[in-house]
Each structure stands twice: as C-alpha cells, then as structure tokens.
Design a protein around this motif. Structure first.
Motif, PDB file in Angstrom:
ATOM      1  N   SER B  34      -3.391 -19.272  12.453  1.00  0.00           N
ATOM      2  CA  SER B  34      -3.803 -18.629  11.192  1.00  0.00           C
ATOM      3  C   SER B  34      -2.606 -18.066  10.424  1.00  0.00           C
ATOM      4  O   SER B  34      -2.713 -17.786   9.238  1.00  0.00           O
ATOM      5  CB  SER B  34      -4.819 -17.514  11.466  1.00  0.00           C
ATOM      6  OG  SER B  34      -4.259 -16.576  12.356  1.00  0.00           O
ATOM      7  N   VAL B  37      -0.504 -21.532   9.104  1.00  0.00           N
ATOM      8  CA  VAL B  37      -1.282 -22.389   8.209  1.00  0.00           C
ATOM      9  C   VAL B  37      -1.071 -21.947   6.751  1.00  0.00           C
ATOM     10  O   VAL B  37      -1.185 -22.769   5.827  1.00  0.00           O
ATOM     11  CB  VAL B  37      -2.784 -22.374   8.590  1.00  0.00           C
ATOM     12  CG1 VAL B  37      -3.463 -21.091   8.142  1.00  0.00           C
ATOM     13  CG2 VAL B  37      -3.508 -23.554   7.966  1.00  0.00           C
ATOM     14  N   ILE B  38      -0.740 -20.677   6.557  1.00  0.00           N
ATOM     15  CA  ILE B  38      -0.469 -20.177   5.197  1.00  0.00           C
ATOM     16  C   ILE B  38       0.773 -20.886   4.644  1.00  0.00           C
ATOM     17  O   ILE B  38       0.802 -21.326   3.487  1.00  0.00           O
ATOM     18  CB  ILE B  38      -0.281 -18.656   5.190  1.00  0.00           C
ATOM     19  CG1 ILE B  38      -1.565 -17.964   5.630  1.00  0.00           C
ATOM     20  CG2 ILE B  38       0.121 -18.167   3.799  1.00  0.00           C
ATOM     21  CD1 ILE B  38      -1.450 -16.462   5.802  1.00  0.00           C
ATOM     22  N   ILE B  41      -0.185 -24.419   3.670  1.00  0.00           N
ATOM     23  CA  ILE B  41      -0.930 -24.487   2.406  1.00  0.00           C
ATOM     24  C   ILE B  41       0.035 -24.351   1.228  1.00  0.00           C
ATOM     25  O   ILE B  41      -0.009 -25.142   0.268  1.00  0.00           O
ATOM     26  CB  ILE B  41      -2.004 -23.378   2.347  1.00  0.00           C
ATOM     27  CG1 ILE B  41      -3.073 -23.616   3.412  1.00  0.00           C
ATOM     28  CG2 ILE B  41      -2.637 -23.312   0.956  1.00  0.00           C
ATOM     29  CD1 ILE B  41      -4.035 -22.467   3.613  1.00  0.00           C
ATOM     30  N   ILE B  42       0.902 -23.369   1.304  1.00  0.00           N
ATOM     31  CA  ILE B  42       1.841 -23.119   0.192  1.00  0.00           C
ATOM     32  C   ILE B  42       2.790 -24.307   0.033  1.00  0.00           C
ATOM     33  O   ILE B  42       3.104 -24.725  -1.095  1.00  0.00           O
ATOM     34  CB  ILE B  42       2.607 -21.798   0.427  1.00  0.00           C
ATOM     35  CG1 ILE B  42       1.641 -20.623   0.294  1.00  0.00           C
ATOM     36  CG2 ILE B  42       3.752 -21.658  -0.558  1.00  0.00           C
ATOM     37  CD1 ILE B  42       2.234 -19.279   0.661  1.00  0.00           C
ATOM     38  N   GLU B  45       0.932 -27.113  -1.619  1.00  0.00           N
ATOM     39  CA  GLU B  45       0.706 -26.802  -3.035  1.00  0.00           C
ATOM     40  C   GLU B  45       1.977 -27.056  -3.850  1.00  0.00           C
ATOM     41  O   GLU B  45       1.932 -27.620  -4.947  1.00  0.00           O
ATOM     42  CB  GLU B  45       0.253 -25.348  -3.202  1.00  0.00           C
ATOM     43  CG  GLU B  45      -1.188 -25.099  -2.768  1.00  0.00           C
ATOM     44  CD  GLU B  45      -1.649 -23.661  -2.984  1.00  0.00           C
ATOM     45  OE1 GLU B  45      -0.796 -22.741  -3.042  1.00  0.00           O
ATOM     46  OE2 GLU B  45      -2.869 -23.446  -3.109  1.00  0.00           O
ATOM     47  N   THR B  51      -3.066 -26.248  -6.877  1.00  0.00           N
ATOM     48  CA  THR B  51      -3.502 -24.949  -6.354  1.00  0.00           C
ATOM     49  C   THR B  51      -4.891 -25.122  -5.760  1.00  0.00           C
ATOM     50  O   THR B  51      -5.815 -25.551  -6.464  1.00  0.00           O
ATOM     51  CB  THR B  51      -3.555 -23.880  -7.466  1.00  0.00           C
ATOM     52  OG1 THR B  51      -2.275 -23.807  -8.085  1.00  0.00           O
ATOM     53  CG2 THR B  51      -3.915 -22.511  -6.889  1.00  0.00           C
ATOM     54  N   PHE B  52      -5.017 -24.809  -4.503  1.00  0.00           N
ATOM     55  CA  PHE B  52      -6.324 -24.973  -3.852  1.00  0.00           C
ATOM     56  C   PHE B  52      -7.249 -23.824  -4.224  1.00  0.00           C
ATOM     57  O   PHE B  52      -6.814 -22.697  -4.457  1.00  0.00           O
ATOM     58  CB  PHE B  52      -6.153 -25.008  -2.324  1.00  0.00           C
ATOM     59  CG  PHE B  52      -5.452 -26.236  -1.825  1.00  0.00           C
ATOM     60  CD1 PHE B  52      -4.179 -26.162  -1.289  1.00  0.00           C
ATOM     61  CD2 PHE B  52      -6.064 -27.479  -1.905  1.00  0.00           C
ATOM     62  CE1 PHE B  52      -3.524 -27.299  -0.838  1.00  0.00           C
ATOM     63  CE2 PHE B  52      -5.418 -28.620  -1.454  1.00  0.00           C
ATOM     64  CZ  PHE B  52      -4.139 -28.534  -0.933  1.00  0.00           C
ATOM     65  N   ASP B  54     -10.446 -21.173  -3.305  1.00  0.00           N
ATOM     66  CA  ASP B  54     -10.672 -20.336  -2.114  1.00  0.00           C
ATOM     67  C   ASP B  54     -11.423 -21.095  -1.032  1.00  0.00           C
ATOM     68  O   ASP B  54     -11.096 -20.985   0.153  1.00  0.00           O
ATOM     69  CB  ASP B  54     -11.481 -19.084  -2.485  1.00  0.00           C
ATOM     70  CG  ASP B  54     -10.654 -18.075  -3.252  1.00  0.00           C
ATOM     71  OD1 ASP B  54     -11.178 -17.002  -3.580  1.00  0.00           O
ATOM     72  OD2 ASP B  54      -9.477 -18.379  -3.529  1.00  0.00           O
ATOM     73  N   ILE B  57      -9.285 -23.289   1.127  1.00  0.00           N
ATOM     74  CA  ILE B  57      -8.300 -22.633   1.981  1.00  0.00           C
ATOM     75  C   ILE B  57      -8.874 -22.326   3.366  1.00  0.00           C
ATOM     76  O   ILE B  57      -8.132 -22.043   4.292  1.00  0.00           O
ATOM     77  CB  ILE B  57      -7.793 -21.339   1.300  1.00  0.00           C
ATOM     78  CG1 ILE B  57      -6.963 -21.700   0.067  1.00  0.00           C
ATOM     79  CG2 ILE B  57      -6.968 -20.485   2.214  1.00  0.00           C
ATOM     80  CD1 ILE B  57      -6.583 -20.482  -0.756  1.00  0.00           C
ATOM     81  N   LEU B  59      -9.876 -22.110   7.100  1.00  0.00           N
ATOM     82  CA  LEU B  59      -9.090 -22.630   8.232  1.00  0.00           C
ATOM     83  C   LEU B  59      -9.573 -23.989   8.722  1.00  0.00           C
ATOM     84  O   LEU B  59      -8.766 -24.855   9.082  1.00  0.00           O
ATOM     85  CB  LEU B  59      -9.123 -21.619   9.390  1.00  0.00           C
ATOM     86  CG  LEU B  59      -8.289 -20.360   9.199  1.00  0.00           C
ATOM     87  CD1 LEU B  59      -8.531 -19.382  10.346  1.00  0.00           C
ATOM     88  CD2 LEU B  59      -6.809 -20.694   9.124  1.00  0.00           C
TER      89      LEU B  59
END
Lengths: 374, 76
Positions: B34, B37-38, B41-42, B45, B51-52, B54, B57, B59
C-alpha cells in the motif's frame, strides 16, 4: 519517598513538572512549586518537551494562574508565557466560532455529526480556560454522508489542503498526499479555510468516518450505534451547543485514537509528533477524573459488547503508569491479560516491536530509535 | 505498454525478476504494497500524462499488469 522521586532522579525535575501539570490533581501545583524550589531547573528542557507533547499552553496557564509559580520563572521567559497562552486562547476562540458555523450548516443539510476531541474537551474537562492545545477541529460523520459533508465544506469555502507553515497559507495536497488519503477510507481528506486573522490564517478540519482505522485488528463500532446516544454539549461560547458523542462513546473514541497513534506504525516513522504524547494521555486521564462515576458503570458494558478490551485496557494501564492513577482497579480490569506487552508497538508493516523501557521512557525519549530492543 | 509498465515496476520494487512475470501474476506477492503502490500510480500518471479517478486508485485495481493496462487504456 515522595511521589515521583524516582522519576525526578531518572528523568529530571523538568519531566515531573510536565507530569504534574498534565495530571492537575489537588496539591499538584504545590508539588510543582516544591520541585522548583528544591532543584535546579532547565527551563529550556521544559519548553522543548512541552512543545513536543503539545502541552505548552497548559504549562503557561499553570504558571500564570498561580502567582508564586509565576515568580519562579526566569525573566527571559515570563512574558512569553503570557503571549503563548493568550495566542492559544485566541486560536481556540476562532476554532469554536468556526465549529458553530459549520455545525449549523451540517444541521441545515440534515447531516448527523458528532464533534470530537479538543473542540468538546476544552470546555468539558479543561474548564473552558483556553489552555488545551488545539491544532484543528475534529468531527465524526457516517460514511454514507461523505459527499454531502464535502458539499457543505465547499459551500463554506473550505478547500482540500493543509497549512503551509512557511507561508501561513492553505496549500493543495500533493498528488501523493491525495492518493494516500483516498486509501484512508475511514476519513475525509483534510479541508481548510483561509481566514482574516492577524495571526492564524488557516483553519484545518478533519472528518472521521469510523471509530477505528485502516488495518485495525479490532472490531469497529458502527457509527450509527454510537450516534443513537449523541448529546448536545455547551462549547464555551455564550450558551451555544454542538452535538457530540455521549461520554462513554467519546471516551472510547479518545482512547482508540490514542491507541492508533501508539500502534499504527507512527513510532517507527521519523515524525515524532505522530507517536503518542503526553497530551493524548492527559485527555484520557482527565476525562476519567471528570466522568468516573458514569464510566465505571457504562464503559465495561460497551467494551464487552464490541470486544475491544485489548486497546482500551492497554491504554488505561499505561495511563495509570504515567499518572499513578487507579483506573484499571476502579474498572476491575486487573485480571485481564493483554495479548500485547505494555511496552510494545508495531512498525508500518505491522511487525511487532518490543521496546526497552516503559511508556514513560517512550514519552520522555527524544530519540526513539534508542528504545528498540536488540 | 507491458514493457513500459514492467520498467516502472522494476524501478519501484528494485527487483530484476520483474521482466519474467506474466500479466496475470499478483504484484502484491512480489513486493507491491500500500506504500509503494502510490509511487506506481504517480509514475504511471506521469509516464502517460493521465490522472486516475478515485475509483481507479483502489488497491485491487493494481493487482496485476493486465489490470493496470486496462486502467491506462481507459484514460488515453
């Protein structure tokens, strides 16, 4: 042997002054005076620790209200004591007025809420004297009301963001901060508002939607179950009231919130301010003092109903250690065997860590890395 | 696109074996969690200038390369 004599030897008179200020039992002020008159005091140490534990305004108020104590202050500090306290009084006034404005709108939109922590405790257990440190306003709402709450915040010109301390302005969350908050499904991301005030330019607000937290291993308490018993409480401005949890549920929430900070991996992060501190334990102790008769009867029933003995008893046992109190005995929880050692915590990945020393050692320590057991 | 996603995963997980995983392999079994994974994602992007939302996003949507591909294709 005098109470806390061992603590004076081990941690210094400064630490015990902080403990006695927080505890505020009858005669504790006399004990503080006695310590100051019989020891060399490092005032810088008191200030440093008080800031770290979020009780500096409380220390300042304790010295202001007692003339004899005030006169023990070195001249270089005594005017700052007044300024710090007055600024805290001013900030609390701003927060309370903002809370009233917000709760009116929540009620207009028929959103059930409960104000929590400082905004309630300041009047309920801290005498409405403006010395409890408060950084923001905290509320609890039902998860299904999340989007309605956000709409109310936007109507009132709140924006998602946090305070930028260097600019004294609200700044947007970074993309990383925002994604982290999306993952925290138990709360709404921080919102804040810039205000016209000469000193405090930004007010932040937090909304929680559960009693527990992500990855909490204990049962959650459904908010709707607690909200049935919500009460209205005076906030300390005129006769205005806001809704809050009843005393038992609020006490449970304060304790679980402390437990989260003790166990959710903050210890192993480098941000000391997120680990447990004296201010949180003071809330637990003082709330008990003010509401003991009711809590003795009602608290065990709720704890048993939701099987949350472990976090509650862990916190109360440690509170007793810090303040020499008898909460566990009064609740008849003496025989309960904790799963986790009193002197343990977890890292961010959930691995159990045993610490050297007890909770007082942990609170006192300025370098927590030294407390990890080999 | 699969190779680009694998490159990003390699840099975040610091795992050379990423090149051998299939599109269905569970990334949470090979080190994704967790926290990192941030970063994933970034990075995605930034790479694709998207831009995803919410709901993207969550998990579970980052469990394997196949799902990640799906998210990206929805956006570009």
């Amino acid at each position: 042997m005098d109470e806390f004599e061992n603590e004076i030897k081990k941690y210094g008179p400064e630490w015990v002054i902080l403990l006695l200020t927080s505890r505020n039992n009858d005669n504790d002020t006399d004990k503080i005076l006695n310590i100051i008159n019989n020891n060399k005091i490092d005032w810088g140490e008191i200030i440093e620790q008080a800031i770290g534990h979020k009780i500096l305004p409380m220390i300042c108020y304790t010295f202001i209200k007692n003339k004899e104590l005030y006169e023990t202050l070195p001249p270089w500090i005594n005017q700052y004591v007044r300024w710090i306290y007055d600024m805290n009084v001013h900030k609390i006034s701003i927060l309370k007025n903002k809370a009233i404005e917000l709760t009116k709108q929540l009620e207009n939109h028929e959103i059930e809420y409960a104000a929590t922590k400082g905004i309630v405790l300041e009047n309920q257990i801290y005498d409405n004297k403006g010395y409890r440190y408060m950084s923001d306003m905290d509320f609890m709402v039902k998860p299904e009301d999340k989007s309605k709450v956000i709409n109310v915040l936007k109507e009132l010109n709140y924006k998602m963001g946090r305070i930028d301390w260097t600019e004294n302005k609200l700044r947007e969350l970074t993309r990383e901060e925002y994604i982290k908050r999306v993952f925290e499904t138990n709360k709404i991301p921080e919102y804040g508002i810039e205000i016209e005030d000469p000193i405090f330019k930004v007010i932040n607000i937090g909304f929680i939607m559960t009693f527990t937290w992500k990855q909490c291993e204990y049962n959650d308490i459904p908010i709707e179950n607690a909200f049935i018993y919500n009460i209205s409480r005076k906030i300390g401005i005129d006769n205005l009231e806001i809704k809050c949890l009843n005393d038992v549920y609020h006490y449970i929430y304060i304790i679980l919130h402390l437990y989260k900070h003790a166990w959710a991996g903050y210890f192993s992060s480098q941000k000391k301010r997120s680990d447990v501190n004296l201010s949180r334990f003071t809330d637990v102790y003082r709330f008990w003092k003010e509401n003991k008769n009711q809590l003795v009867t009602e608290l065990p029933k709720i704890i048993e109903k939701y099987h949350i003995e472990e976090p509650i008893i862990w916190t109360l046992k440690n509170t007793d250690k810090i303040f020499n109190s008898n909460i566990i005995k009064d609740l008849k929880f003496d025989e309960f065997k904790l799963t986790y050692d009193l002197n343990s915590t977890k890292d961010r990945k959930g691995n159990l860590i045993k610490l050297k020393g007890d909770i007082v050692e942990r609170l006192y320590s300025k370098n927590r890395a030294e407390l990890f057991e080999e | 696109m699969v190779e680009e996603i694998k490159e990003i995963l390699k840099s975040i997980l610091d795992n050379e074996n990423i090149s051998q995983i299939t599109e269905e392999d569970n990334l949470y079994n090979i080190g994704l969690d967790s926290l990192n994974v941030i970063k994933l994602i970034i990075s995605i992007e930034k790479k694709y200038n998207i831009t995803f939302d919410d709901e993207d996003i969550e998990l579970k949507n980052w469990k394997n390369i196949n799902r990640i591909k799906g998210l990206i294709n929805k956006k570009i």
